[in-house]
Design an enzyme around this catalytic site. Structure first.
Site, PDB file in Angstrom:
ATOM      1  N   LYS A 166     -83.568  42.956  43.917  1.00 27.98           N
ATOM      2  CA  LYS A 166     -84.457  42.626  42.831  1.00 27.98           C
ATOM      3  C   LYS A 166     -85.591  43.609  42.385  1.00 27.98           C
ATOM      4  O   LYS A 166     -86.433  43.220  42.151  1.00 27.98           O
ATOM      5  CB  LYS A 166     -84.812  41.204  42.913  1.00 27.98           C
ATOM      6  CG  LYS A 166     -84.000  39.989  42.882  1.00 27.98           C
ATOM      7  CD  LYS A 166     -84.603  38.778  42.942  1.00 27.98           C
ATOM      8  CE  LYS A 166     -85.393  38.731  44.526  1.00 27.98           C
ATOM      9  NZ  LYS A 166     -85.642  37.148  44.920  1.00 27.98           N
ATOM     10  N   ASP A 202     -86.584  30.776  48.818  1.00 30.84           N
ATOM     11  CA  ASP A 202     -87.032  30.097  47.712  1.00 30.84           C
ATOM     12  C   ASP A 202     -85.903  28.932  47.414  1.00 30.84           C
ATOM     13  O   ASP A 202     -86.391  28.057  46.956  1.00 30.84           O
ATOM     14  CB  ASP A 202     -87.271  30.999  46.451  1.00 30.84           C
ATOM     15  CG  ASP A 202     -86.033  31.888  46.043  1.00 30.84           C
ATOM     16  OD1 ASP A 202     -85.251  31.991  46.789  1.00 30.84           O
ATOM     17  OD2 ASP A 202     -86.138  32.537  45.014  1.00 30.84           O
TER      18      ASP A 202
END
Length: 415
Positions: A166, A202
């Site tokens: 990312k 997450d």
């Protein structure tokens, strides 16, 4: 075509966008391949070459909500970094209650791609600022760290960063214990103490927080900057960890699905360009079909293709539209939220230096719908693979299960 409104038939446009349509057979094939890679990731002898790493999280069974007290939660997973104070207390009616205060800090580009020291010093600085704001400097709080990158755990508070994803590239972090890097940065500052007790992905944090409200939640999924999922697996199937009893949450890291060629027959020319120009070419190929980091850019590349084929904007692309990253993923959500008067679409395109006709606006909307619908279908096929695996493990014809979902694309996209 995808979408809920009709565009005057435009064979050229339809032909280009039809590549994004996935049939039920296509999706079942993606599901089967995902399932196969998951099995390979779980087994010791195939784990190393599997694209889907199936990392044990050391989160066992699911918490019963019995923790009481204050703790700090950090969340690092994309361009924003969040610090939260969580107060868990007893409550007469529900048994417990949770209060949170939080603050968002954005991470500068050069911090994401500098050194690990710079990145973790910046994070420690944010924590320090937060503690000052809430007069907590004197307290030694337990700290839970949500860290949304591929990590090989040795325990709840020890995990090695396998590789950045990312858009992160901070040097000197890969191959190191992330909790150690954070503890070192806190020590270097020396103005507060912290007891780092756990680090989770997450997806896992999402699953756990949903579990508090719904005990059938045993899958967590993120559709945001990137895309990933976790689920509760039978311990006996997690070959990388000793023990047979109960369940452990597995972080699939399914964003890397396709890295061994499993998606080649589904990737289009635009996907190849995105990959070749990314910070991690050849990696995270499934995530690049779905994640918010890539969706706007995919739309931009398709729009340029239509311009070049004389199917859009009188075959004139503005310089802005030719700029990498200029078409932001939030535009995709805004365009698909347009009520039908085309105002939102017109405003976005004119901000990019284009004065579109009504037909242009409709074609742009169709492009956005084609790209986001493919992303949703691809993601759904992966999720079906996970849930079918769970169902078969439990020898059930049907499985009642809840999936906890979070992430900017999931929360902000109108569909």
């Amino acid at each position: 075509m995808a979408g809920h409104f009709h565009v005057p038939s435009h064979p050229g446009v339809e032909q280009i966008l039809s590549e994004f349509l996935l049939s039920k057979e296509d999706l079942e094939e993606v599901m089967r391949r995902m399932r196969r890679e998951m099995e390979r990731g779980l087994r010791v002898e195939t784990h190393n070459e599997a694209s889907v790493k199936m990392l044990p999280t050391y989160v066992r069974s699911t918490p019963e909500g019995s923790e009481v007290g204050d703790f700090l939660a950090l969340d690092l997973g994309g361009t924003n970094f969040r610090v939260m104070l969580v107060k868990v207390g007893e409550d007469e009616e529900r048994g417990w209650k949770v209060e949170t205060k939080h603050h968002m800090y954005s991470i500068p580009e050069d911090t994401m791609t500098g050194t690990a020291e710079m990145l973790f010093d910046y994070i420690a600085g944010c924590i320090s600022d937060f503690l000052d704001k809430h007069n907590l400097k004197h307290k030694k709080l337990p700290l839970g760290f949500t860290f949304s990158f591929p990590v090989r755990h040795e325990d709840l508070d020890k995990g090695i960063l396998l590789n950045w994803t990312k858009g992160f590239k901070a040097s000197g972090a890969e191959g190191n214990n992330v909790v150690g890097l954070l503890r070192d940065a806190i020590k270097r500052r020396g103005d507060f103490e912290m007891d780092v007790v756990a680090m989770v992905n997450d997806t896992v944090a999402t699953m756990i927080s949903c579990y508090y409200e719904d005990h059938s939640c045993e899958v967590g999924m993120i559709v945001g900057t990137g895309c990933n999922a976790c689920y509760m697996e039978e311990m006996r199937k997690v070959e990388l960890v000793e023990g047979e009893e109960g369940k452990m949450c597995v972080n699939t890291e399914w964003g890397a699905f396709g890295d061994n060629g499993e998606l080649e027959d589904f990737r289009l020319e635009y996907d190849r360009v995105i990959d070749e120009t990314s910070l991690n070419p050849g990696h995270q190929l499934y995530e690049k079909l779905i994640g918010g980091k890539y969706m706007g850019e995919l739309v931009r590349l398709v729009l340029l293709k239509l311009v070049n084929e004389n199917l859009l904007f009188n075959s004139e692309a503005s310089d802005l539209l030719k700029t990498r990253g200029a078409f932001e993923t939030r535009f995709v959500s805004q365009i698909e939220s347009d009520t039908g008067d085309r105002k939102q679409i017109y405003n976005i395109l004119s901000s990019l230096g284009i004065l579109p006709s009504e037909l242009d606006c409709d074609v742009v909307r169709l492009v956005c719908e084609s790209v986001s619908t493919r992303a949703a279908h691809m993601c759904g096929a992966g999720l079906a693979g996970v849930i079918n695996l769970m169902r078969e493990r439990r020898c059930q014809e049907q499985l009642k299960i809840t999936v906890g979902v979070d992430g900017s694309v999931y929360k902000l996209h109108p569909q």
